[in-house]
Design an enzyme around this catalytic site. Structure first.
Site, PDB file in Angstrom:
ATOM      1  N   SER A  27      18.579  90.185 106.850  1.00 21.47           N
ATOM      2  CA  SER A  27      19.207  88.591 107.154  1.00 21.47           C
ATOM      3  C   SER A  27      19.891  88.493 108.254  1.00 21.47           C
ATOM      4  O   SER A  27      20.594  87.624 108.591  1.00 21.47           O
ATOM      5  CB  SER A  27      20.037  88.144 105.762  1.00 21.47           C
ATOM      6  OG  SER A  27      21.124  89.314 105.610  1.00 21.47           O
ATOM      7  N   ASN A 113      29.095  91.334  97.822  1.00 22.06           N
ATOM      8  CA  ASN A 113      28.931  89.987  96.865  1.00 22.06           C
ATOM      9  C   ASN A 113      30.185  89.305  97.143  1.00 22.06           C
ATOM     10  O   ASN A 113      30.176  88.052  97.443  1.00 22.06           O
ATOM     11  CB  ASN A 113      28.581  90.429  95.517  1.00 22.06           C
ATOM     12  CG  ASN A 113      27.222  90.823  95.349  1.00 22.06           C
ATOM     13  OD1 ASN A 113      26.382  90.910  96.183  1.00 22.06           O
ATOM     14  ND2 ASN A 113      26.905  91.364  94.035  1.00 22.06           N
ATOM     15  N   THR A 158      20.457  40.093 106.228  1.00 25.70           N
ATOM     16  CA  THR A 158      19.868  40.597 105.064  1.00 25.70           C
ATOM     17  C   THR A 158      18.564  40.858 104.765  1.00 25.70           C
ATOM     18  O   THR A 158      17.882  39.564 105.605  1.00 25.70           O
ATOM     19  CB  THR A 158      20.627  39.869 103.913  1.00 25.70           C
ATOM     20  OG1 THR A 158      20.250  38.329 103.754  1.00 25.70           O
ATOM     21  CG2 THR A 158      22.207  40.002 103.814  1.00 25.70           C
ATOM     22  N   HIS A 159      17.565  41.549 104.274  1.00 21.03           N
ATOM     23  CA  HIS A 159      16.406  41.590 104.148  1.00 21.03           C
ATOM     24  C   HIS A 159      15.629  41.562 105.611  1.00 21.03           C
ATOM     25  O   HIS A 159      14.609  41.002 105.746  1.00 21.03           O
ATOM     26  CB  HIS A 159      15.746  40.405 103.440  1.00 21.03           C
ATOM     27  CG  HIS A 159      16.560  39.966 102.184  1.00 21.03           C
ATOM     28  ND1 HIS A 159      15.913  40.825 100.888  1.00 21.03           N
ATOM     29  CD2 HIS A 159      17.367  39.473 101.850  1.00 21.03           C
ATOM     30  CE1 HIS A 159      16.891  40.343  99.991  1.00 21.03           C
ATOM     31  NE2 HIS A 159      17.739  39.806 100.462  1.00 21.03           N
ATOM     32  N   SER A 286       7.436  57.532 128.208  1.00 22.33           N
ATOM     33  CA  SER A 286       5.853  58.008 127.651  1.00 22.33           C
ATOM     34  C   SER A 286       4.894  58.407 128.730  1.00 22.33           C
ATOM     35  O   SER A 286       4.975  58.286 129.772  1.00 22.33           O
ATOM     36  CB  SER A 286       5.211  56.637 127.254  1.00 22.33           C
ATOM     37  OG  SER A 286       4.035  56.656 127.196  1.00 22.33           O
ATOM     38  N   LYS A 292       7.142  52.242 129.563  1.00 25.87           N
ATOM     39  CA  LYS A 292       8.103  52.671 128.100  1.00 25.87           C
ATOM     40  C   LYS A 292       9.434  53.299 128.526  1.00 25.87           C
ATOM     41  O   LYS A 292       9.668  54.013 129.366  1.00 25.87           O
ATOM     42  CB  LYS A 292       7.077  53.547 127.347  1.00 25.87           C
ATOM     43  CG  LYS A 292       5.883  52.622 126.738  1.00 25.87           C
ATOM     44  CD  LYS A 292       6.384  51.590 125.732  1.00 25.87           C
ATOM     45  CE  LYS A 292       6.947  52.260 124.329  1.00 25.87           C
ATOM     46  NZ  LYS A 292       6.025  52.852 123.664  1.00 25.87           N
ATOM     47  N   ASN A 294      11.770  54.669 125.634  1.00 23.69           N
ATOM     48  CA  ASN A 294      11.953  54.950 124.024  1.00 23.69           C
ATOM     49  C   ASN A 294      13.185  55.299 123.398  1.00 23.69           C
ATOM     50  O   ASN A 294      13.896  56.435 124.342  1.00 23.69           O
ATOM     51  CB  ASN A 294      10.709  55.800 123.737  1.00 23.69           C
ATOM     52  CG  ASN A 294       9.482  55.352 124.086  1.00 23.69           C
ATOM     53  OD1 ASN A 294       9.218  54.221 123.978  1.00 23.69           O
ATOM     54  ND2 ASN A 294       8.561  56.177 124.434  1.00 23.69           N
ATOM     55  N   GLU A 299      15.673  57.955 117.252  1.00 25.51           N
ATOM     56  CA  GLU A 299      14.562  58.316 116.106  1.00 25.51           C
ATOM     57  C   GLU A 299      14.668  59.552 115.646  1.00 25.51           C
ATOM     58  O   GLU A 299      14.466  59.879 114.732  1.00 25.51           O
ATOM     59  CB  GLU A 299      13.252  58.196 117.118  1.00 25.51           C
ATOM     60  CG  GLU A 299      12.904  56.690 117.278  1.00 25.51           C
ATOM     61  CD  GLU A 299      11.616  56.535 118.390  1.00 25.51           C
ATOM     62  OE1 GLU A 299      10.679  56.640 118.012  1.00 25.51           O
ATOM     63  OE2 GLU A 299      11.926  56.434 119.644  1.00 25.51           O
ATOM     64  N   TYR A 326      25.264  87.315  91.128  1.00 26.43           N
ATOM     65  CA  TYR A 326      24.567  87.448  92.173  1.00 26.43           C
ATOM     66  C   TYR A 326      22.978  87.976  92.132  1.00 26.43           C
ATOM     67  O   TYR A 326      22.983  88.863  91.357  1.00 26.43           O
ATOM     68  CB  TYR A 326      25.229  88.374  93.329  1.00 26.43           C
ATOM     69  CG  TYR A 326      24.359  88.456  94.484  1.00 26.43           C
ATOM     70  CD1 TYR A 326      24.765  87.648  95.632  1.00 26.43           C
ATOM     71  CD2 TYR A 326      23.637  89.568  94.849  1.00 26.43           C
ATOM     72  CE1 TYR A 326      24.014  87.765  96.751  1.00 26.43           C
ATOM     73  CE2 TYR A 326      22.893  89.499  95.950  1.00 26.43           C
ATOM     74  CZ  TYR A 326      23.082  88.664  96.982  1.00 26.43           C
ATOM     75  OH  TYR A 326      22.562  88.805  97.993  1.00 26.43           O
ATOM     76  N   GLN A 331      20.492  85.212  99.119  1.00 25.76           N
ATOM     77  CA  GLN A 331      20.643  85.246 100.896  1.00 25.76           C
ATOM     78  C   GLN A 331      19.882  84.086 101.377  1.00 25.76           C
ATOM     79  O   GLN A 331      20.143  83.725 102.570  1.00 25.76           O
ATOM     80  CB  GLN A 331      19.944  86.609 100.931  1.00 25.76           C
ATOM     81  CG  GLN A 331      19.898  86.968 102.331  1.00 25.76           C
ATOM     82  CD  GLN A 331      19.209  88.319 102.763  1.00 25.76           C
ATOM     83  OE1 GLN A 331      20.145  89.357 102.296  1.00 25.76           O
ATOM     84  NE2 GLN A 331      18.020  88.570 102.959  1.00 25.76           N
ATOM     85  N   LYS A 334      21.674  80.771 103.249  1.00 25.63           N
ATOM     86  CA  LYS A 334      22.256  80.555 104.438  1.00 25.63           C
ATOM     87  C   LYS A 334      21.519  79.912 105.613  1.00 25.63           C
ATOM     88  O   LYS A 334      22.066  78.799 106.179  1.00 25.63           O
ATOM     89  CB  LYS A 334      22.796  81.963 105.252  1.00 25.63           C
ATOM     90  CG  LYS A 334      23.954  82.441 104.703  1.00 25.63           C
ATOM     91  CD  LYS A 334      24.317  84.002 104.931  1.00 25.63           C
ATOM     92  CE  LYS A 334      24.338  84.951 103.768  1.00 25.63           C
ATOM     93  NZ  LYS A 334      23.955  84.669 102.395  1.00 25.63           N
TER      94      LYS A 334
END
Ligand code: ARG
Length: 467
Positions: A27, A113, A158-159, A286, A292, A294, A299, A326, A331, A334
């Site tokens: 690890s 541990n 709304t909506h 783009s 473009k 973007n 996003e 444990y 492990q 993480k």
């Protein structure tokens, strides 16, 4: 030929692990970032061992100096991490042992541990405060845009249909509320992390006369009055991963907020809305379409929120079937935690940068908000003020809207006779309802988007976000 047995735990083995097993089980490639916390924990543990007389003060000082040197080496990028030594804990302990004979006593009354549980709690306290500060910086960027455009009105939706007019600041304050709750959550998670598991050992503590409270105090696991906070059950201390899950959950919810803010900004930047322009520095072009621009930062924030939710799910699933205490499965706790931290921290910075460079298209906002239909509810309220029951008023205004649509005129351009034919309570003053300034001034209750309320909220946020 059999490989030599492992340096730290190999006593009962006649052969070491296969290369494949080493590659599979190491690890250190991802937990080496715990080094500063591991070293802090080891220094406190050594101080405690000296405090109770298990090691000498000289040994403690040699360990401390040796650990400081290792940390310096790690920070300079000169430390040789060795996957054969599995994890950050054994890498550091072995490196120390090479130069400091007393290092052979460091692991007295300690297990990896309780060590890893301690390291992670120190990490969470740090991570929660870092993210909290970054979110506050993003909030300040939002507040600055709100201030620079304090007089701008936009339709609220709304909506995703135009609903009622609001100050842009009011819309942005909604983001501040969401982010303020996120900050409170991170403070809470940090507080939950603030209990020291050191001394739980592998599972059942130790027979040696350690002083858990001393070590906890050394590490800052203390309450507001400076009293040490130590975990109360050795088995729970090494098995518990609640804080991991809570942290990932706070990140996931922060991600949901980011995603919703990002979605607004993406819509607002489209040609269909054009309420805002996002900064070049946080947009991309783009490869094919030259025109473009973007909103990639938004996003990606929306996309990363999926990842943050995935990390939370990984941790929930990881913990759910494990018998106490444990298990090596843990492990795997993480990578998702570190990923959630890194991505959340970066998202907070990106949000701050994107918003700081955002400009508001006042003309487009004014056009959109000038739609008198946005004040149809105010028109119903007008009838209510004339004594008409709300349901009846709602129905009447609906009929008025329908006529306007049929005649293809704006609501406020209908002749009085048309309106009065729907309901006799409409008077000559009915068009005053469509005075936007006047309409905004009327929204006076706490949390409403009225002028005076917005001013109050500006003052509140300036105070809350003062550095
Ligand atoms: N690298 C291990 C982990 O992160 C440390 C604890 C190992 N404990 C053990 N008994 N093998 O979980």
């Amino acid at each position: 030929m059999a490989k030599p047995s492992q340096a730290t735990w190999g006593g009962r083995f006649s052969a070491g692990p296969a290369d494949l097993m080493l590659a599979f089980s190491e690890s250190v490639s991802f937990d080496q970032r715990l080094a500063p916390f591991d070293i802090q924990g080891s220094k406190a543990h050594a101080a405690m061992l000296a405090h109770v007389g298990i090691i000498t003060v000289k040994e403690r000082d040699a360990i401390r100096t040796g650990l400081d040197a290792i940390l310096a080496e790690i920070e300079a990028g000169n430390f040789m991490w060795d996957t054969k030594l599995e994890d950050v804990h054994m890498n550091i302990e072995q490196a120390l042992t090479k130069n400091v004979p007393a290092a052979a006593r460091l692991h007295t009354a300690r297990s990896r541990n309780d060590q890893v549980a301690t390291d992670m709690r120190l990490f969470f306290k740090y991570a929660c405060s870092v993210i909290g500060e970054k979110i506050a910086a993003a909030q300040r960027a939002i507040l600055a845009v709100a201030e620079a455009n304090a007089d701008v009105l936009v339709p609220g939706y709304t909506h995703l249909q135009r609903a009622q007019p609001v100050y842009l600041a009011h819309h942005l304050f909604a983001y501040l509320e969401m982010l303020q709750r996120d900050r409170a959550r991170f403070v809470e998670v940090g507080a939950h992390a603030n209990w020291c598991p050191l001394g739980a050992g592998a599972i059942a503590g130790t027979t040696l006369p350690i002083d858990r409270e001393f070590a906890a105090t050394q590490l800052g696991f203390v309450d507001a009055k400076g009293r040490p906070q130590v975990t109360q059950n050795s088995m729970d201390a090494v098995a518990d991963r609640d804080v991991f899950i809570e942290f990932a959950s706070a990140c996931a919810l922060f991600g949901v907020h980011l995603s919703r803010i990002a979605e607004d900004l993406i819509l607002w930047m489209s040609a269909e809305f054009k309420f805002v322009e996002l900064p070049d520095a946080f947009c991309t072009g783009s490869s094919l379409m030259p025109q473009k621009k973007n909103p990639d930062s938004c996003e990606l924030m929306r996309g990363k929120s999926a990842r943050l939710q995935g990390n939370l799910h990984t941790l929930l699933t990881l913990a759910k079937g494990l018998p106490l205490t444990y298990n090596r499965d843990l492990q795997e706790d993480k990578p998702p935690v570190f990923d959630s931290f890194d991505q959340s921290a970066m998202c907070a910075d990106v949000l701050a940068g994107t918003i700081a460079g955002m400009t508001v298209n006042r003309t487009r906002c004014a056009e959109a908000v000038s739609d008198p239909a946005l004040l149809a509810t105010d028109l119903a309220d007008y009838l209510v003020n004339k004594g008409v029951p709300f349901r009846e008023a709602h129905h009447a205004v609906g009929a008025v809207v329908k006529i306007a649509e049929k005649l293809s005129v704006k609501l406020n351009n209908l002749p009085l006779e048309e309106v009065q034919s729907v309901h006799r309570a409409f008077g000559a003053d009915w068009v005053h309802v469509f005075d936007l300034e006047h309409a905004m001034a009327k929204r006076t209750g706490t949390g409403m988007p009225g002028k005076a309320q917005t001013k109050k909220q500006f003052a509140r946020w300036k105070k809350l976000l003062a550095e």
